[in-house]
Write an enzyme that holds these catalytic residues in place. Structure first.
Site, mmCIF file in Angstrom:
data_model
loop_
_atom_site.group_PDB
_atom_site.id
_atom_site.type_symbol
_atom_site.label_atom_id
_atom_site.label_comp_id
_atom_site.label_asym_id
_atom_site.label_seq_id
_atom_site.Cartn_x
_atom_site.Cartn_y
_atom_site.Cartn_z
ATOM 1 N N GLU A 1 0.819 -1.223 0.000
ATOM 2 C CA GLU A 1 0.000 0.000 0.000
ATOM 3 C C GLU A 1 0.848 1.267 0.000
ATOM 4 O O GLU A 1 0.413 2.308 -0.508
ATOM 5 C CB GLU A 1 -0.957 0.006 1.193
ATOM 6 C CG GLU A 1 -2.065 -1.045 1.138
ATOM 7 C CD GLU A 1 -1.655 -2.369 1.754
ATOM 8 O OE1 GLU A 1 -0.443 -2.578 2.010
ATOM 9 O OE2 GLU A 1 -2.541 -3.218 1.975
ATOM 10 N N PHE B 1 -10.774 -7.352 14.300
ATOM 11 C CA PHE B 1 -9.721 -7.787 13.385
ATOM 12 C C PHE B 1 -9.446 -6.704 12.343
ATOM 13 O O PHE B 1 -10.359 -6.177 11.731
ATOM 14 C CB PHE B 1 -10.135 -9.095 12.693
ATOM 15 C CG PHE B 1 -9.120 -9.562 11.678
ATOM 16 C CD1 PHE B 1 -7.855 -9.955 12.077
ATOM 17 C CD2 PHE B 1 -9.426 -9.570 10.325
ATOM 18 C CE1 PHE B 1 -6.912 -10.364 11.141
ATOM 19 C CE2 PHE B 1 -8.488 -9.988 9.385
ATOM 20 C CZ PHE B 1 -7.235 -10.382 9.803
ATOM 21 N N GLN B 2 -8.201 -6.379 12.147
ATOM 22 C CA GLN B 2 -7.746 -5.345 11.214
ATOM 23 C C GLN B 2 -8.391 -3.994 11.484
ATOM 24 O O GLN B 2 -8.687 -3.239 10.564
ATOM 25 C CB GLN B 2 -7.946 -5.784 9.755
ATOM 26 C CG GLN B 2 -6.985 -6.917 9.378
ATOM 27 C CD GLN B 2 -6.899 -7.185 7.893
ATOM 28 O OE1 GLN B 2 -7.871 -6.999 7.155
ATOM 29 N NE2 GLN B 2 -5.747 -7.638 7.437
ATOM 30 N N LYS C 1 -17.197 -0.926 6.595
ATOM 31 C CA LYS C 1 -17.688 -1.927 5.650
ATOM 32 C C LYS C 1 -19.213 -1.891 5.546
ATOM 33 O O LYS C 1 -19.769 -1.951 4.445
ATOM 34 C CB LYS C 1 -17.215 -3.316 6.094
ATOM 35 C CG LYS C 1 -17.491 -4.402 5.060
ATOM 36 C CD LYS C 1 -16.821 -5.723 5.456
ATOM 37 C CE LYS C 1 -16.928 -6.725 4.311
ATOM 38 N NZ LYS C 1 -16.250 -7.990 4.625
ATOM 39 N N MET D 1 24.203 9.252 1.974
ATOM 40 C CA MET D 1 24.129 10.539 2.657
ATOM 41 C C MET D 1 24.454 10.379 4.145
ATOM 42 O O MET D 1 25.124 11.230 4.739
ATOM 43 C CB MET D 1 22.735 11.160 2.471
ATOM 44 C CG MET D 1 22.635 12.587 2.959
ATOM 45 S SD MET D 1 23.763 13.713 2.101
ATOM 46 C CE MET D 1 22.720 14.301 0.761
#
Lengths: 180, 601
Positions: B50, B112-113, B162, B495
């Protein structure tokens, strides 16, 4: 300490308080006091935010607050130009022998007794922050055992009204015209 | 009134907004929306992570000026967007992120999630909303695009549970937007414009300090007009590379920590600094108190909070920068003694001659020209020595005529690209400026290429950066997004290594990555891309030609570059810009001359 009192009108929607509090946290601005409640228009909440001008750039606070999508208006109330109040409930342990004395102190400060037990009193005080501080200092000698104090609320004196329409409050002064 | 599910309304709202592509990756709570997506007019690019979707949306927005859109599921899907949102917020990139959320009855239950993504992203989005009513979806989407693209652009996140996607509600378009507190600055104050023009006409040592706002507002044409009218030199920040052609005689290059000497010194000596869509970032100003100490400051920006935030402005111009630039150029033209006689600013020659009649800056431009000659960007490429990143960049610049869209990650390669590629036009330089997000280049190049399919998009990346998001090469190969990725592979977090060399007594702590693992050629091939390697200076043109010629598949080139090469000039962090270090290519005498900076104006 130079304190600045901001009146902030915001949409009365979920998450607005966290947007405002989050902004202060993210930009390392210090809040001295915060109070929020509904206004006569149920769609609008009014925040009174007190910031310490020594540690926090007040101009930046106003401009950053105004960028929040849910914030409608930000106005800095001028010192002395606004009525400022805080509410405190103070539980004081008091020997019956000096109770009368304590009630006299409360009376001087316009605080009222809202509860009493054989050994304690609960005072309710509504006043300007300075006067409230003075009362609390006096009560210390008797034995304040519990204190709860609200954030400051403030309203500008006079006929002027802060509404959620009209121009933004933080305007830049127009530069003086100079001859080319 | 037509009824749609929240998911259908969401997809149709995106179509109505004119969205052509969504970068995303589906999961549990966004599943309802992926169903109508299948039969919509939207192109969905399935990323491998993502974060890649987020940076691709950014790259798309940088390259096209249109808002980028990314989509993810709840919990880890959403949190993987966080870096990209933060990046977009720092660089004012218009972007709309849509995330699924657990059902409304589960919110707060550690389902969940589940993650409080509106809470997590609160300080790194311009706005965010958890949509709890299906009827609000069209308005929420319309508001998100409006907020993301107007005023100072930025990322907006819309979180949709959802069950809200599955519920049915009324559909109508366009919806009524409810944004009573959102104000978009309009035209600037004419008084402020006149004051700024008066200063510009009188200034003897002006500098136009140009930031990303000029590119975002598409006001580069008026910038050119303004610069030529005033005969004022132009410095373009890391966010503004390409806003002014580098080959123009008035161009000074980039200011700041790794800016060119003429740009850095010009700001220090200026009597007038006109900041245009720039924000006095610490990487530009060095120690703030010592920045441009002799300058009157004109600051034009669309965001009132930027003006006076870091440096007080003598003249503040708040408003749409495109209108500001046009008005300022007009006002300068009118204020010039012979202004009325000039039919068109572009008719003026690039050199000092055009302004000679009104005197002013000719002496200043002569000083700057001598600084350009004395203190250029300098490096040494031995014909049989190790390959220098600056050389590769300059060859790329020459072979592409400065016309490629260059995308960079963060680090030495980014600075070398910004310094040595000669930009000719806006929206041809894309990088992670404010946030400094390693791993930006590959997915951002992917998004840029999707937005401008016919053009040559070249990512210049470091080996450290590349490995953070290289998985999007699979997306590029499968979706036929033919980006070119030039890895400046020096085997180090270059760097960081440079800072350890300079500021930590050459004690190299956890910066060596090694050049050989992974084998970038094999890795490219494994991802279905063309893999090439280049180790010697005399191979550079051949390899670049070969890479640039492939328009059918992505190409990865492993340039084995010199591991000791630093980025110079350099103003050490927290120091004054007057302490600019020219670097090892300059003698002690030259450094002394640069520090002393004798000039008589």
């Amino acid at each position: 300490m130079s304190t600045h009192t901001l009146a902030v009108l915001a949409e009365n929607k979920p998450g607005v308080l966290s947007h405002i509090a989050g902004l202060f946290s993210r930009r390392a601005f210090n809040i001295s006091s915060l109070a929020v409640g509904p206004t006569q228009d149920e769609r609008v909440s009014r925040f009174t935010i007190v910031v310490d001008g020594a540690s926090t750039p007040v101009d930046q606070v106003c401009k950053q607050l105004e960028k929040l999508v849910r914030v409608l208006k930000v106005v800095e109330l001028s010192e002395g130009g606004a009525v400022e109040r805080e509410l405190a409930l103070i539980k004081v342990r008091v020997d019956p022998a000096v109770r009368g004395q304590l009630l006299e102190v409360a009376g001087v400060f316009g605080a009222s007794v809202v509860d009493m037990s054989p050994t304690t009193l609960v005072l309710e005080a509504v006043s300007s922050p300075a006067k409230l501080d003075a009362l609390l200092a006096m009560l210390d000698s008797y034995g304040t055992c519990e204190l709860v104090r609200t954030g400051r609320i403030a309203l500008a004196r006079g006929a002027g009204v802060i509404t959620d329409d009209g121009p933004a409050s933080t305007a830049f002064p127009e530069p003086a015209e100079t001859a080319a | 009134m037509q009824e749609l599910t929240g998911a259908q309304a969401l997809v149709r709202s995106l179509e109505q907004q004119g969205v052509e592509v969504v970068f995303g990756l589906p999961g549990g709570t966004i599943l309802p929306t992926y169903d109508p997506l299948l039969s919509s007019s939207l192109r969905h690019v399935l990323v491998r992570h993502e974060q890649g979707a987020g940076h691709a949306a950014e790259g798309y927005a940088w390259a096209t000026g249109r808002p980028g859109v990314c989509m993810a599921t709840s919990g880890p899907g959403a949190t993987n967007l966080v870096t990209a949102l933060s990046d977009a917020y720092m660089d004012s990139v218009p972007m709309v992120a849509i995330t699924g959320q657990v059902g409304t009855s589960l919110i707060g239950s550690d389902a969940f999630q589940e993650a409080d993504i509106t809470g997590i992203t609160l300080p790194i989005t311009k706005h965010s909303e958890l949509v709890t009513d299906v009827a609000r979806i069209p308005a929420a989407i319309a508001e998100a695009f409006h907020v993301a693209t107007t005023g100072r652009p930025g990322p907006v996140l819309i979180d949709v549970p959802k069950d809200v996607q599955q519920a049915t509600g009324p559909w109508s378009w366009p919806p009524v937007m409810d944004l009573p507190g959102y104000q978009v600055p309009g035209p600037p104050s004419p008084t402020a414009i006149r004051a700024a023009a008066a200063l510009l006409v009188r200034a003897r040592r002006p500098v136009l300090y140009v930031g990303g706002g000029v590119i975002k507002s598409d006001s580069h044409a008026d910038l050119l007009r303004l610069a030529e009218l005033c005969q004022a030199p132009v410095t373009t920040t890391l966010m503004a590379r390409g806003a002014f052609p580098d080959a123009h005689p008035l161009a000074l290059g980039m200011p700041g920590m790794h800016g060119t000497y003429p740009a850095v010194a010009a700001l220090q000596e200026a009597d007038l600094v006109v900041a245009l869509g720039a924000r006095f970032d610490d990487r530009v100003t060095g120690r703030l108190a010592d920045f441009a100490p002799r300058a009157t400051i004109v600051h034009a920006d669309i965001d009132p909070a930027e003006v006076g935030k870091n440096r007080a402005a003598d003249v503040a111009i708040i408003g749409d920068l495109r209108l500001t630039m046009a008005a300022l150029a007009d006002a300068v033209a009118a204020a010039l003694p012979d202004g009325a006689a000039l039919p068109d600013g572009a008719a003026l020659p690039g050199g000092a001659a055009g302004r000679r009649a009104t005197a002013g800056t000719a002496d200043w431009l002569a000083v700057l020209a001598s600084w350009k000659r004395q203190f250029p960007l300098r490096y040494t490429q031995d014909s049989d020595g190790p390959l220098k990143p600056q050389y590769v960049t300059e060859r790329l610049s020459a072979l592409t005529g400065g016309e490629a869209i260059i995308v960079a990650g963060v680090g030495q390669h980014q600075m070398h690209a910004a310094q040595h590629y000669s930009f000719t036009r806006p929206r041809s330089w894309i990088n992670s400026g404010g946030a400094g997000t390693m791993g930006f280049a590959v997915p951002a190049a992917m998004g840029a290429q999707v937005g401008r399919p016919g053009e040559l998009v070249v990512a210049i990346d470091g080996d450290g950066c590349f490995q953070m998001t290289a998985q999007e090469l699979a997306t590029c190969a499968i979706e036929k997004i033919p980006i070119k990725v030039l890895i400046f592979n020096n085997g180090f977090l270059g760097m960081v290594r440079q800072w350890q060399e300079l500021f930590y007594d050459e004690r190299y702590s956890s910066v060596e990555l090694g050049t050989a693992i992974p084998d970038y050629v094999k890795l490219a091939e494994a991802y279905g891309c063309v893999g090439l390697r280049c180790e010697r200076p005399d191979e550079v043109d051949t390899v670049l030609d070969k890479a640039l010629a492939r328009t059918d598949v992505p190409v990865v080139v492993d340039f084995r570059t010199h591991d000791r090469e630093g980025v110079f000039p350099m103003v050490p962090a927290g120091r004054a810009n007057d302490e600019i270090v020219l670097g090892p290519e300059f003698s002690a005498d030259e450094q002394r001359a640069a520090t002393r900076r004798e000039m008589e104006i």
